[in-house]
Scaffold this motif. Structure first.
Motif, short mmCIF file in Angstrom:
data_model
loop_
_atom_site.label_atom_id
_atom_site.label_comp_id
_atom_site.label_asym_id
_atom_site.label_seq_id
_atom_site.Cartn_x
_atom_site.Cartn_y
_atom_site.Cartn_z
N ILE A 132 10.33 8.42 -11.73
CA ILE A 132 10.65 9.74 -11.65
C ILE A 132 12.12 9.80 -11.07
CG2 ILE A 132 10.29 12.05 -10.40
CD1 ILE A 132 8.11 10.69 -12.01
N VAL A 133 13.00 10.90 -11.61
CA VAL A 133 14.28 10.77 -11.18
C VAL A 133 14.73 12.20 -10.63
CG1 VAL A 133 16.65 10.64 -12.30
CG2 VAL A 133 15.11 9.35 -13.59
N THR A 134 15.57 12.23 -9.57
CA THR A 134 15.95 13.64 -9.30
C THR A 134 17.20 13.46 -8.75
OG1 THR A 134 15.41 15.26 -7.29
CG2 THR A 134 15.13 13.01 -6.80
N THR A 135 17.96 14.47 -8.24
CA THR A 135 19.19 14.42 -7.73
C THR A 135 19.12 14.64 -6.16
OG1 THR A 135 19.45 16.94 -7.90
CG2 THR A 135 20.35 15.41 -9.57
N SER A 136 20.19 14.79 -5.34
CA SER A 136 20.14 14.98 -4.02
C SER A 136 19.84 16.38 -3.79
CB SER A 136 21.44 14.48 -3.29
OG SER A 136 21.86 13.23 -3.53
N SER A 137 19.60 17.06 -4.39
CA SER A 137 19.13 18.76 -4.24
C SER A 137 17.84 18.77 -3.77
CB SER A 137 19.66 19.49 -5.42
OG SER A 137 18.98 20.87 -5.48
N LEU A 138 17.53 19.37 -2.73
CA LEU A 138 16.28 19.68 -2.31
C LEU A 138 15.67 20.54 -3.27
CD1 LEU A 138 16.59 19.99 1.39
CD2 LEU A 138 15.41 18.40 0.14
N ILE B 229 25.48 11.31 3.47
CA ILE B 229 24.69 10.02 4.31
C ILE B 229 23.26 10.74 4.67
CG2 ILE B 229 26.61 8.98 5.45
CD1 ILE B 229 26.10 10.45 8.02
N ASN B 230 23.03 11.99 4.17
CA ASN B 230 21.74 12.49 4.47
C ASN B 230 20.60 11.94 3.56
OD1 ASN B 230 19.51 14.33 4.21
ND2 ASN B 230 20.89 15.98 4.95
N ASN B 231 19.60 11.49 4.21
CA ASN B 231 18.47 10.70 3.55
C ASN B 231 17.22 11.80 3.34
OD1 ASN B 231 17.84 10.80 6.26
ND2 ASN B 231 16.59 9.04 6.34
N LYS C 232 24.21 10.69 -6.20
CA LYS C 232 24.40 11.05 -4.86
C LYS C 232 25.69 10.96 -4.40
CE LYS C 232 22.66 10.29 -0.19
NZ LYS C 232 21.52 9.96 0.50
N GLN C 233 26.40 12.06 -3.95
CA GLN C 233 27.86 11.87 -3.38
C GLN C 233 27.82 10.82 -2.48
OE1 GLN C 233 30.24 13.29 -4.93
NE2 GLN C 233 29.11 14.52 -6.18
N GLU D 94 18.98 5.03 -4.16
CA GLU D 94 20.10 5.79 -4.53
C GLU D 94 20.79 5.33 -5.52
OE1 GLU D 94 21.89 6.46 -0.95
OE2 GLU D 94 20.42 7.39 0.29
N ILE D 95 21.42 6.28 -6.46
CA ILE D 95 22.45 6.01 -7.47
C ILE D 95 23.82 6.86 -6.83
CG2 ILE D 95 23.17 6.02 -9.69
CD1 ILE D 95 20.55 5.39 -10.47
N VAL D 96 24.71 6.19 -6.41
CA VAL D 96 26.05 6.87 -5.95
C VAL D 96 26.78 7.45 -7.22
CG1 VAL D 96 28.26 6.73 -4.68
CG2 VAL D 96 26.13 5.72 -3.89
N PHE D 97 27.11 8.71 -7.27
CA PHE D 97 28.03 9.40 -8.23
C PHE D 97 28.98 8.40 -8.56
CE2 PHE D 97 31.47 12.05 -9.82
CZ PHE D 97 30.90 12.41 -10.80
N ASP D 98 29.27 8.14 -9.94
CA ASP D 98 30.44 7.23 -10.41
C ASP D 98 30.89 8.08 -11.60
OD1 ASP D 98 31.79 5.33 -11.62
OD2 ASP D 98 30.21 3.74 -11.20
#
Length: 247
Positions: A152-158, A191-193, A186-187, A209-213
């Motif tokens: 499953i894939v999501t972004t940091s958005s709740l 640092i929010n988990n 993720k930006q 997490e995959i940091v935005f690149d």
């Protein structure tokens, strides 16, 4: 009446060891990027890998791979195209750049037809890129491929995760196998988990997490560059720690 194509699907996938479905209840989370990169990493690890783009709404893995727009060959079915060492099949080979506004029974029929006609042969992994949502395609896939494993894939958005929660609840209700959750784009300053916490609250394994690149889109068609991005580096860890341990 039982659709005879359903029995054919079992034979088409008989020599595929593992089937990993990359999915998300929400669109725009980078699901296709994750699926494509995952397939390339597994291929580089020496495995025989197929990539199946079943996103009826907007197939895009061919853009990431810079795959040639060609007509797949037929030999008692459709033979996947060879792209960067992967066996590759996509809706784009059938609809081109045109929209495929399928609905209801047409979606199910298209899914069954693609699964029934594609000749995968022997594979260690088949990676399936799904359309967003928790509708007919997911339900049909669970019915047709009993041993599918979901990443499953999501972004940091709740807000995005709210949709993911519904998908996870459905998969759990239907006793589907879930590998875990990847938080994408993720930006670096974030640092929010909260996504990790939310995932654990619903019993979902958090894979990382995959940091935005910003270099990701410039790596399209360049396998080495793509695997050197944050997407490639993080998913390589997922492969080594969470996928290959089950092989």
């Amino acid at each position: 009446m039982i659709d005879p194509r359903v029995n054919v699907i079992d034979s088409r996938l008989a020599n595929v060891k593992r089937i990993i479905v990359v999915s998300s209840g929400k669109g725009g989370v980078g699901k296709s990027m994750v699926a494509t990169t995952l397939a390339l990493i597994l291929k580089d690890e020496g495995y025989k890998v197929g990539l199946f783009d079943l996103d009826f709404t907007s197939p895009s893995t061919h853009v990431i791979l810079n795959a040639p727009v060609t007509v797949p060959q037929e030999d008692k079915g459709i033979v996947p195209v060879s792209v960067k060492g992967l066996k590759y099949m996509s809706m784009v080979y059938f609809v081109g750049e045109n929209p495929a506004p399928l609905r209801g029974v047409d979606v199910s029929n298209a899914l069954i037809e693609l699964l029934a006609v594609t000749q995968w042969g022997e594979l260690d992994f088949l990676i399936i890129d799904m359309p967003p949502g928790i509708g007919d395609v997911i339900l049909d896939l669970l019915r047709l491929i009993k041993r599918a494993e979901f990443l499953i894939v999501t972004t940091s958005s709740l807000l995005a995760f709210e949709t993911v929660k519904k998908q996870v609840a459905l998969l759990c209700e239907l006793k589907a196998s879930i590998i875990g959750l990847v938080e994408n784009m993720k930006q670096a300053s974030n640092i929010n988990n909260s996504i990790e916490i939310e995932a654990r609250n619903v019993g979902l394994r958090f894979l990382g997490e995959i940091v935005f690149d910003s270099t990701v889109e410039t790596s399209f068609g360049d396998e080495v560059k793509l695997l050197g991005t944050s997407v490639g580096r993080m998913l390589k860890r997922v492969v080594e720690k969470d996928l290959l341990v089950k092989s």
